[in-house]
Design a protein around this motif. Structure first.
Motif, PDB file in Angstrom:
ATOM      1  N   LYS A 164       9.785-101.682 -16.576  1.00 20.81           N
ATOM      2  CA  LYS A 164      10.076-100.708 -17.623  1.00 20.81           C
ATOM      3  C   LYS A 164       9.113 -99.527 -17.576  1.00 20.81           C
ATOM      4  O   LYS A 164       8.001 -99.635 -17.074  1.00 20.81           O
ATOM      5  N   SER A 165       9.575 -98.418 -18.092  1.00 22.18           N
ATOM      6  CA  SER A 165       8.791 -97.188 -18.085  1.00 22.18           C
ATOM      7  C   SER A 165       8.231 -96.896 -19.462  1.00 22.18           C
ATOM      8  O   SER A 165       8.845 -97.213 -20.470  1.00 22.18           O
ATOM      9  N   TYR A 166       7.087 -96.267 -19.479  1.00 26.73           N
ATOM     10  CA  TYR A 166       6.491 -95.822 -20.725  1.00 26.73           C
ATOM     11  C   TYR A 166       6.565 -94.302 -20.762  1.00 26.73           C
ATOM     12  O   TYR A 166       6.418 -93.639 -19.747  1.00 26.73           O
ATOM     13  N   GLY A 167       6.818 -93.773 -21.919  1.00 26.38           N
ATOM     14  CA  GLY A 167       6.933 -92.331 -22.058  1.00 26.38           C
ATOM     15  C   GLY A 167       6.935 -91.970 -23.522  1.00 26.38           C
ATOM     16  O   GLY A 167       6.334 -92.652 -24.342  1.00 26.38           O
ATOM     17  N   CYS A 168       7.650 -90.898 -23.834  1.00 20.42           N
ATOM     18  CA  CYS A 168       7.710 -90.461 -25.219  1.00 20.42           C
ATOM     19  C   CYS A 168       9.055 -89.796 -25.504  1.00 20.42           C
ATOM     20  O   CYS A 168       9.778 -89.408 -24.594  1.00 20.42           O
ATOM     21  N   GLU A 169       9.377 -89.690 -26.781  1.00 20.16           N
ATOM     22  CA  GLU A 169      10.565 -88.964 -27.207  1.00 20.16           C
ATOM     23  C   GLU A 169      10.143 -87.556 -27.603  1.00 20.16           C
ATOM     24  O   GLU A 169       9.122 -87.377 -28.260  1.00 20.16           O
ATOM     25  N   ILE A 170      10.932 -86.590 -27.175  1.00 20.37           N
ATOM     26  CA  ILE A 170      10.660 -85.195 -27.502  1.00 20.37           C
ATOM     27  C   ILE A 170      11.905 -84.633 -28.173  1.00 20.37           C
ATOM     28  O   ILE A 170      13.025 -84.878 -27.716  1.00 20.37           O
ATOM     29  N   THR A 171      11.715 -83.889 -29.236  1.00 18.48           N
ATOM     30  CA  THR A 171      12.833 -83.306 -29.967  1.00 18.48           C
ATOM     31  C   THR A 171      12.913 -81.815 -29.674  1.00 18.48           C
ATOM     32  O   THR A 171      11.930 -81.081 -29.866  1.00 18.48           O
ATOM     33  N   PHE A 172      14.075 -81.389 -29.187  1.00 18.69           N
ATOM     34  CA  PHE A 172      14.317 -79.980 -28.901  1.00 18.69           C
ATOM     35  C   PHE A 172      15.218 -79.415 -29.991  1.00 18.69           C
ATOM     36  O   PHE A 172      16.324 -79.914 -30.186  1.00 18.69           O
ATOM     37  N   PRO A 173      14.783 -78.363 -30.695  1.00 19.59           N
ATOM     38  CA  PRO A 173      15.650 -77.768 -31.722  1.00 19.59           C
ATOM     39  C   PRO A 173      16.812 -77.016 -31.069  1.00 19.59           C
ATOM     40  O   PRO A 173      16.670 -76.467 -29.974  1.00 19.59           O
ATOM     41  N   MET A 174      17.952 -77.009 -31.732  1.00 22.58           N
ATOM     42  CA  MET A 174      19.111 -76.262 -31.243  1.00 22.58           C
ATOM     43  C   MET A 174      18.835 -74.768 -31.408  1.00 22.58           C
ATOM     44  O   MET A 174      18.108 -74.355 -32.312  1.00 22.58           O
ATOM     45  N   ALA A 175      19.398 -73.956 -30.532  1.00 19.97           N
ATOM     46  CA  ALA A 175      19.147 -72.513 -30.535  1.00 19.97           C
ATOM     47  C   ALA A 175      19.553 -71.863 -31.850  1.00 19.97           C
ATOM     48  O   ALA A 175      18.908 -70.925 -32.301  1.00 19.97           O
ATOM     49  N   ASP A 176      20.614 -72.383 -32.480  1.00 23.22           N
ATOM     50  CA  ASP A 176      21.073 -71.786 -33.741  1.00 23.22           C
ATOM     51  C   ASP A 176      20.294 -72.296 -34.949  1.00 23.22           C
ATOM     52  O   ASP A 176      20.552 -71.898 -36.072  1.00 23.22           O
ATOM     53  N   GLY A 177      19.349 -73.192 -34.706  1.00 27.02           N
ATOM     54  CA  GLY A 177      18.521 -73.707 -35.789  1.00 27.02           C
ATOM     55  C   GLY A 177      19.136 -74.867 -36.552  1.00 27.02           C
ATOM     56  O   GLY A 177      18.520 -75.426 -37.437  1.00 27.02           O
ATOM     57  N   GLU A 178      20.354 -75.258 -36.182  1.00 23.53           N
ATOM     58  CA  GLU A 178      21.020 -76.363 -36.872  1.00 23.53           C
ATOM     59  C   GLU A 178      20.996 -77.610 -36.003  1.00 23.53           C
ATOM     60  O   GLU A 178      21.705 -77.694 -35.015  1.00 23.53           O
ATOM     61  N   GLY A 179      20.147 -78.550 -36.346  1.00 28.82           N
ATOM     62  CA  GLY A 179      20.075 -79.791 -35.612  1.00 28.82           C
ATOM     63  C   GLY A 179      19.090 -79.748 -34.459  1.00 28.82           C
ATOM     64  O   GLY A 179      18.416 -78.747 -34.215  1.00 28.82           O
TER      65      GLY A 179
END
Length: 82
Positions: free
Chosen positions: A15-30
C-alpha cells in the motif's frame, strides 16, 4: 459496499502512503478531492483531467454550448471495451 472497499484498500499489499488534496473549482462552486503519493509534484499542476465516466462530467456540461458533443463522447467512451 464502501466499507468493504476501504477494508480491502487498508489490507492491500504494498500500500501507498500519501495525502488528499482539495482543488477548488474555477467558478468557486465546489471542489475536487484527490489522493496523491507525490504531493511534492503538485506545485507544477496547471490543469486537472476528469475521466469521461466520472459523474462530475455530466454536471459540468449541463447548459453549456457543447453539451450534446460532450454527451456523445461520454457515451462513446462508456461503450468501449478497453
Amino acid at each position: 459496499m464502501a466499507g468493504r472497499v476501504l477494508t480491502m484498500q487498508k489490507n492491500w499489499i504494498g500500500k501507498s502512503y500519501g495525502c488528499e488534496i482539495t482543488f477548488p473549482m474555477a467558478d468557486g462552486e465546489g471542489a475536487i478531492k484527490v489522493f496523491t503519493t507525490r504531493q511534492d509534484t503538485i506545485y507544477g499542476a496547471t490543469f486537472m483531467l476528469v475521466a469521461a465516466e466520472h459523474p462530475l462530467v455530466m454536471d459540468l456540461m449541463k447548459g453549456k454550448p457543447r453539451e450534446n458533443e460532450v454527451r456523445a463522447f461520454v457515451d462513446k467512451v462508456k461503450n468501449r471495451t478497453k
